[in-house]
Design a protein around this motif. Structure first.
Motif, mmCIF file in Angstrom:
data_model
loop_
_atom_site.group_PDB
_atom_site.id
_atom_site.type_symbol
_atom_site.label_atom_id
_atom_site.label_comp_id
_atom_site.label_asym_id
_atom_site.label_seq_id
_atom_site.Cartn_x
_atom_site.Cartn_y
_atom_site.Cartn_z
ATOM 1 N N ASP A 3 -22.566 -15.025 -0.226
ATOM 2 C CA ASP A 3 -22.486 -14.344 -1.520
ATOM 3 C C ASP A 3 -22.277 -12.842 -1.383
ATOM 4 O O ASP A 3 -21.676 -12.212 -2.253
ATOM 5 C CB ASP A 3 -23.770 -14.595 -2.320
ATOM 6 C CG ASP A 3 -23.953 -16.053 -2.675
ATOM 7 O OD1 ASP A 3 -23.202 -16.539 -3.540
ATOM 8 O OD2 ASP A 3 -24.824 -16.713 -2.085
ATOM 9 N N ALA A 4 -22.807 -12.252 -0.324
ATOM 10 C CA ALA A 4 -22.704 -10.813 -0.125
ATOM 11 C C ALA A 4 -22.930 -10.502 1.348
ATOM 12 O O ALA A 4 -23.424 -11.349 2.110
ATOM 13 C CB ALA A 4 -23.720 -10.069 -0.992
ATOM 14 N N VAL A 5 -22.567 -9.285 1.738
ATOM 15 C CA VAL A 5 -22.672 -8.866 3.135
ATOM 16 C C VAL A 5 -23.442 -7.556 3.237
ATOM 17 O O VAL A 5 -23.182 -6.617 2.472
ATOM 18 C CB VAL A 5 -21.275 -8.684 3.771
ATOM 19 C CG1 VAL A 5 -21.385 -8.146 5.188
ATOM 20 C CG2 VAL A 5 -20.501 -10.006 3.758
ATOM 21 N N ILE A 6 -24.389 -7.509 4.151
ATOM 22 C CA ILE A 6 -25.010 -6.250 4.559
ATOM 23 C C ILE A 6 -24.466 -5.948 5.945
ATOM 24 O O ILE A 6 -24.711 -6.688 6.896
ATOM 25 C CB ILE A 6 -26.549 -6.340 4.583
ATOM 26 C CG1 ILE A 6 -27.079 -6.620 3.173
ATOM 27 C CG2 ILE A 6 -27.150 -5.039 5.128
ATOM 28 C CD1 ILE A 6 -28.597 -6.752 3.098
ATOM 29 N N HIS A 7 -23.710 -4.876 6.049
ATOM 30 C CA HIS A 7 -22.951 -4.578 7.272
ATOM 31 C C HIS A 7 -23.623 -3.450 8.051
ATOM 32 O O HIS A 7 -23.495 -2.277 7.723
ATOM 33 C CB HIS A 7 -21.524 -4.204 6.894
ATOM 34 C CG HIS A 7 -20.653 -3.827 8.053
ATOM 35 N ND1 HIS A 7 -20.770 -4.411 9.300
ATOM 36 C CD2 HIS A 7 -19.647 -2.917 8.149
ATOM 37 C CE1 HIS A 7 -19.867 -3.870 10.112
ATOM 38 N NE2 HIS A 7 -19.186 -2.963 9.438
ATOM 39 N N LEU A 8 -24.362 -3.857 9.105
ATOM 40 C CA LEU A 8 -25.045 -2.890 9.968
ATOM 41 C C LEU A 8 -24.464 -2.821 11.378
ATOM 42 O O LEU A 8 -24.817 -1.929 12.146
ATOM 43 C CB LEU A 8 -26.538 -3.233 10.076
ATOM 44 C CG LEU A 8 -27.347 -3.275 8.787
ATOM 45 C CD1 LEU A 8 -27.696 -4.699 8.424
ATOM 46 C CD2 LEU A 8 -28.614 -2.450 8.912
ATOM 47 N N LYS B 219 -16.923 -10.086 -2.360
ATOM 48 C CA LYS B 219 -16.625 -8.677 -2.627
ATOM 49 C C LYS B 219 -17.877 -7.869 -2.968
ATOM 50 O O LYS B 219 -17.830 -6.941 -3.758
ATOM 51 C CB LYS B 219 -15.577 -8.573 -3.735
ATOM 52 C CG LYS B 219 -14.247 -9.229 -3.350
ATOM 53 C CD LYS B 219 -13.211 -9.148 -4.453
ATOM 54 C CE LYS B 219 -11.904 -9.819 -3.993
ATOM 55 N NZ LYS B 219 -10.870 -9.773 -5.067
ATOM 56 N N ARG B 220 -18.983 -8.261 -2.355
ATOM 57 C CA ARG B 220 -20.249 -7.544 -2.531
ATOM 58 C C ARG B 220 -20.716 -7.083 -1.154
ATOM 59 O O ARG B 220 -20.966 -7.916 -0.274
ATOM 60 C CB ARG B 220 -21.302 -8.441 -3.180
ATOM 61 C CG ARG B 220 -20.880 -8.996 -4.551
ATOM 62 C CD ARG B 220 -20.915 -7.905 -5.597
ATOM 63 N NE ARG B 220 -20.594 -8.409 -6.926
ATOM 64 C CZ ARG B 220 -19.390 -8.345 -7.481
ATOM 65 N NH1 ARG B 220 -18.371 -7.850 -6.769
ATOM 66 N NH2 ARG B 220 -19.172 -8.773 -8.697
ATOM 67 N N MET B 221 -20.840 -5.771 -0.965
ATOM 68 C CA MET B 221 -21.200 -5.257 0.364
ATOM 69 C C MET B 221 -22.169 -4.087 0.270
ATOM 70 O O MET B 221 -22.055 -3.231 -0.614
ATOM 71 C CB MET B 221 -19.946 -4.794 1.123
ATOM 72 C CG MET B 221 -20.262 -4.112 2.467
ATOM 73 S SD MET B 221 -18.821 -3.394 3.284
ATOM 74 C CE MET B 221 -18.168 -4.850 4.099
ATOM 75 N N ASP C 191 -12.769 -5.386 -8.391
ATOM 76 C CA ASP C 191 -13.804 -6.424 -8.346
ATOM 77 C C ASP C 191 -14.848 -6.140 -7.274
ATOM 78 O O ASP C 191 -15.904 -6.780 -7.249
ATOM 79 C CB ASP C 191 -13.179 -7.792 -8.083
ATOM 80 C CG ASP C 191 -12.435 -8.334 -9.287
ATOM 81 O OD1 ASP C 191 -12.727 -7.884 -10.421
ATOM 82 O OD2 ASP C 191 -11.556 -9.194 -9.104
ATOM 83 N N TRP C 192 -14.559 -5.214 -6.372
ATOM 84 C CA TRP C 192 -15.492 -4.915 -5.292
ATOM 85 C C TRP C 192 -16.705 -4.136 -5.802
ATOM 86 O O TRP C 192 -16.590 -3.307 -6.710
ATOM 87 C CB TRP C 192 -14.810 -4.109 -4.185
ATOM 88 C CG TRP C 192 -13.938 -4.930 -3.293
ATOM 89 C CD1 TRP C 192 -12.650 -5.309 -3.528
ATOM 90 C CD2 TRP C 192 -14.295 -5.497 -2.023
ATOM 91 N NE1 TRP C 192 -12.166 -6.076 -2.480
ATOM 92 C CE2 TRP C 192 -13.165 -6.199 -1.539
ATOM 93 C CE3 TRP C 192 -15.447 -5.484 -1.241
ATOM 94 C CZ2 TRP C 192 -13.160 -6.886 -0.328
ATOM 95 C CZ3 TRP C 192 -15.455 -6.149 -0.034
ATOM 96 C CH2 TRP C 192 -14.321 -6.842 0.411
#
Length: 344
Positions: free
Chosen positions: A75-80, A117-119, A168-169
């Motif tokens: 559903d979404a990404v946390i990019h570390l 498109k959720r980050m 949409d992001w």
């Protein structure tokens, strides 16, 4: 709801995963373990009793990244994920540009392909210029002074351009100040490997006897005790900031930057004295010359995160030092000792 956490086995990543799991999220971790440990994920399972889907994946491997999205409903990404040592980035700039920027580019392309498109992006206070002294707001001048910081700044610009092309992001750019401490359990924490680059793990390794003494870079700054003042934030507060950012990302669109800091500055000597008080250990140190580029005072203005995310740091300097010490005391060799014993 499933959240993909890239770099989820690392220091900030593992604490963020813990808070996500405790808040009822499902998580999928992608990490190549180049600067992290699988043991942290085992301990997360112990602490939460919840499953973690793990992929030993490098973001530069597009096919492997696509497989994650094919096999999971993200559903979404946390990019570390990314290289993070400032000094090393100066010595190996192309390595940093290729890994951090190209890895993010591939991740975004795959997200776009799968309509995710959720980050939340792990940025850094190093995106700001070093000429300012005092409180830094999100509107302060940008201009990183080393390759690591420039990769973060370039990625921020890339993500802004991505939103311009497709409204949409929803992207939150989290600019961290100085993460310290560990989870109160002492089961997960900062394991830098080799000689630490940051103040707190250096102090804790001196306290536990791994290092002989601490070097303090300059005592002639225009500060109350002459040493540099920085904004140290407890890693659990930082992790909770990611949860607030994910909540916002799921309900809005756009790109926004947020400072994650306490809004308070502590000097190097304040950190040393506080650590000595909570640990009962003496921290020997020597004063050496200033480092080029260091400024006297630097701390966050976190008012935007307070207003728009409903987030504020809750933990003070004593708790930061006490939790960092608990982790180091129970894990004198970081995760390495646990890894060796698990092989027997």
């Amino acid at each position: 709801m499933a959240i993909l956490v890239t770099g989820g086995a690392g220091y900030i990543g593992s604490h963020t995963c813990l808070e996500l799991l405790n808040s009822g999220y499902e998580i999928v971790v992608a990490d190549n373990l180049s600067n992290s440990h699988i043991v942290s994920l085992r301990r997360l399972r112990e602490l939460t009793g919840k499953p973690i889907t793990f992929y030993n994946v490098d973001l530069l491997d597009r096919d492997s990244v696509e497989a994650i999205f094919l096999e999971n409903n993200i559903d979404a990404v946390i990019h570390l994920a990314g290289y993070k040592a400032v000094g090393e980035s100066v010595q190996m700039p192309l390595h940093y540009y290729h890994n951090n920027i190209t890895g993010t580019l591939i991740l975004c392309q795959v997200m776009q392909k799968f309509d995710v498109k959720r980050m939340v992006f792990s940025s850094s206070a190093t995106v700001y210029t070093s000429v300012e002294s005092g409180a830094i707001s999100e509107d302060s001048p940008l201009g990183a002074t080393n390759p690591y910081g420039r990769t973060k700044l370039m990625i921020e610009e890339m993500l802004r351009d991505l939103y311009v092309s497709d409204h949409d992001w929803s992207i939150s750019l989290l600019r961290y100040f100085n993460p310290v401490g560990s989870h109160v359990s002492g089961r997960i924490g900062e394991d830098p490997g080799g000689i630490p680059n940051n103040l707190t793990p250096y102090i804790t390794q001196v306290a536990v006897g791994k290092l002989k003494s601490l070097r303090v870079f300059g005592n002639d700054y225009p500060t109350p005790d002459g040493t540099g003042v920085r904004d140290y934030i407890h890693v659990v507060d930082l992790a909770l900031g990611h949860l607030k950012a994910i909540e916002k990302a799921m309900s809005t669109t756009g790109v926004e930057a947020y400072n994650l800091g306490t809004g308070k500055g502590y000097s190097v000597l304040e950190m040393i004295r506080t650590f000595e008080q909570v640990s009962g250990r003496k921290i020997p140190y020597t004063i050496v010359d200033r480092r080029p580029g260091d400024i006297a005072v630097c701390y966050a203005d976190p008012s935007k995160a307070i207003k728009e995310l409903g987030w504020a740091a809750q933990r003070g300097i004593e708790e930061m030092c006490a939790d960092a010490w608990r982790w180091q005391l129970h894990n004198p060799n970081g995760y390495e000792e646990m890894e060796q014993s698990s092989l027997v």
